[in-house]
Design a protein around this motif. Structure first.
Motif, PDB file in Angstrom:
ATOM      1  N   MET A   1       0.787  -1.230   0.000  1.00  0.00           N
ATOM      2  CA  MET A   1       0.000   0.000   0.000  1.00  0.00           C
ATOM      3  C   MET A   1       0.823   1.285   0.000  1.00  0.00           C
ATOM      4  SD  MET A   1      -2.939  -1.191   2.746  1.00  0.00           S
ATOM      5  CE  MET A   1      -3.555   0.477   2.943  1.00  0.00           C
ATOM      6  N   PHE A   2       2.122   1.219   0.347  1.00  0.00           N
ATOM      7  CA  PHE A   2       2.810   2.459   0.677  1.00  0.00           C
ATOM      8  C   PHE A   2       4.076   2.710  -0.134  1.00  0.00           C
ATOM      9  CE2 PHE A   2       0.858   0.853   4.701  1.00  0.00           C
ATOM     10  CZ  PHE A   2      -0.192   1.756   4.719  1.00  0.00           C
ATOM     11  N   LEU A   3       4.326   4.002  -0.315  1.00  0.00           N
ATOM     12  CA  LEU A   3       5.619   4.494  -0.779  1.00  0.00           C
ATOM     13  C   LEU A   3       6.143   5.481   0.253  1.00  0.00           C
ATOM     14  CD1 LEU A   3       5.007   5.092  -4.603  1.00  0.00           C
ATOM     15  CD2 LEU A   3       6.611   3.453  -3.593  1.00  0.00           C
ATOM     16  N   TRP A   4       7.444   5.417   0.508  1.00  0.00           N
ATOM     17  CA  TRP A   4       8.134   6.257   1.492  1.00  0.00           C
ATOM     18  C   TRP A   4       9.020   7.201   0.688  1.00  0.00           C
ATOM     19  CZ3 TRP A   4       7.463   7.514   6.290  1.00  0.00           C
ATOM     20  CH2 TRP A   4       8.496   7.752   7.195  1.00  0.00           C
ATOM     21  N   ALA A   5       8.747   8.499   0.766  1.00  0.00           N
ATOM     22  CA  ALA A   5       9.387   9.437  -0.152  1.00  0.00           C
ATOM     23  C   ALA A   5       9.827  10.700   0.577  1.00  0.00           C
ATOM     24  CB  ALA A   5       8.423   9.790  -1.286  1.00  0.00           C
TER      25      ALA A   5
END
Length: 470
Positions: A405-409
């Motif tokens: 579910m996630f992107l870390w940016a």
């Protein structure tokens, strides 16, 4: 500014509560006056967000402060009176917007005017198995209309536990139904395990960054949180072993697969090393694997490699069926499960047999497997689109998992993502700054993006405009 002594035998929370209480009693803080926001208080007095939150919550409980939703904390007109003062709705220009884990939880359940919520941890309603739930409800109403008038069994529905045992066996985790206890979602499972394992003063290992709700729970238990930095293939193993040697923790809470918030998963080599360290230094591992069904690689869980010897395994149906179902589970060795059952009964009696049987009915439908495949495909497409959009405005991605579910940016020019999230509020956009996911709540440049909620162009117009102003 209040003087706090970190070397005092009195806790920082007690010092804050005593200091503010005295200021109110001596009328240095007037009735109706507004206190600094939690974030500002923590920064000014060089304490953690968690310390400030606990102190303010205690002052509210003591009747000294009144919390006003989306506005802040005010001194009561009659301090100590448990009945709250009537407080007018705040003007927009007076509204403060603190970013802490409490706020994120509130925004999940009470959108409060947010039109876009790329920072939340839920899937869009249309991505849940809505059709499966409707069919399941009709099936239960037709076939077993009078079967759910009692409390149910202490460990939960025997039929669902048997189905879960089969499901776990398919992922190479061997568990008898009696080794499985059903809970009201994954968070309830974590809460029960935390209260069983952790006592005040215990050192516990956690992911850094990691699950904000778990951090709140552990803080309430009085635990000392030791953050283990996440890397592209799992953990910084040197830091992990150094923390273990220095602090001798009793348990490691970790989200091993499609991690929230980074999207990373443990490599096989890192997983083996973590289990070796657990054996060598005698600690348990709580594996929070609630994103397992979103994984398309077939990665083996720690619980499968360990066969529930030192690993306590937690799962949930919130992502693949619907969060409203509130059905999760704990799988562990028999003795530990038997000791968890009384804690479950004391804290809330049994879990709902109705929702458990509904979950089973959905799982038994042939269409649910197709729903999961479609969900995986939708998330993969969203990952590709959101990664492209984020990179298009100059954001750097920690990793591209292509699943979950996630992107870390982050952006190289942004040091404080919390400040950016505060500005986004004026656009009715809820971002999740990295500070929320740090065990010690320090400000970081990173942000978590839920790819399913990050497809609207307005998010990127906001990011582009704010970046251009730097």
């Amino acid at each position: 500014m209040m003087f706090l002594d970190p070397d005092s035998e009195e806790s920082l929370v007690n010092q804050i509560v005593s200091g503010i209480s005295l200021a109110i009693k001596e009328h240095r803080l007037k009735s109706g006056s507004k206190l600094p926001s939690i974030r500002k208080f923590a920064q000014t007095h060089k304490v953690s967000h968690f310390t400030a939150v606990e102190a303010y919550d205690r002052l509210v409980a003591l009747g000294h402060l009144t919390p006003v939703r989306n506005a802040g904390f005010y001194v009561r007109s009659n301090p100590g009176n448990p009945r709250p003062d009537p407080v007018p709705e705040p003007h927009e220009e007076d509204t403060e917007f603190d970013f802490d884990a409490h706020l994120l939880l509130q925004k999940v359940f009470q959108p409060m005017g947010m039109e876009l919520r790329p920072g939340i941890g839920l899937l869009p309603e249309q991505w849940t198995d809505h059709d499966g739930l409707q069919r399941g409800l009709r099936t239960l109403a037709r076939n077993e209309p009078g079967s759910f008038s009692g409390y149910g069994q202490a460990k939960g529905s025997p039929r669902l536990r048997a189905k879960l045992a089969e499901k776990l066996a398919d992922t190479r985790i061997s568990a008898h139904p009696e080794q499985i206890m059903l809970t009201s979602g994954g968070s309830h499972a974590l809460d029960l395990v935390t209260r069983y394992l952790v006592q005040r003063g215990d050192s516990v290992l956690v992911d850094e960054p990691g699950y904000h709700n778990l951090f709140l729970n552990l803080r309430l238990q009085g635990a000392k949180l030791l953050g283990v930095p996440r890397t592209l293939d799992g953990f910084d193993l040197e830091v992990l072993e150094a923390l273990i040697i220095q602090h001798r923790p009793k348990v490691f809470f970790t989200n091993t697969r499609l991690h929230c918030p980074t999207g990373t998963s443990l490599s096989l080599a890192v997983a083996h090393r973590v289990l070796q360290l657990a054996e060598k230094y005698d600690f348990l591992i709580v594996e929070n694997d609630i994103y397992a069904d979103l994984d398309t690689t077939g990665q083996q869980a720690l619980a499968g490699m360990d066969q529930l010897s030192r690993v306590i395994y937690i799962g949930s149906f919130s992502k693949t069926i619907a969060p409203a179902l509130r059905v999760g589970f704990v799988a562990a060795h028999q003795e530990l499960i038997d000791e968890l059952v009384p804690l479950k009964l004391v804290s809330g009696l049994t879990t709902s047999e109705l929702t458990e049987e509904l979950a089973l009915t959905v799982l038994l439908q042939g269409r649910h497997r197709k729903h999961v495949k479609q969900l995986q495909s939708n998330l993969a497409d969203a990952h590709e689109t959101v990664a492209r959009l984020l990179e298009g405005v100059g954001m750097e991605l920690f990793v591209k998992p292509h699943a979950g579910m996630f992107l870390w940016a982050r952006h190289p020019l942004i040091e404080d993502s919390t400040a950016l999230a505060t500005k986004a509020r004026d656009e009715k956009i809820l971002l999740a700054p990295g500070q929320l996911f740090m065990p010690n709540a320090q400000i970081v440049p990173w942000m978590r993006f839920n790819v399913a909620h990050s497809l609207d162009e307005r998010i990127y117009r906001l990011l582009e405009r704010e970046i251009e102003r730097l």
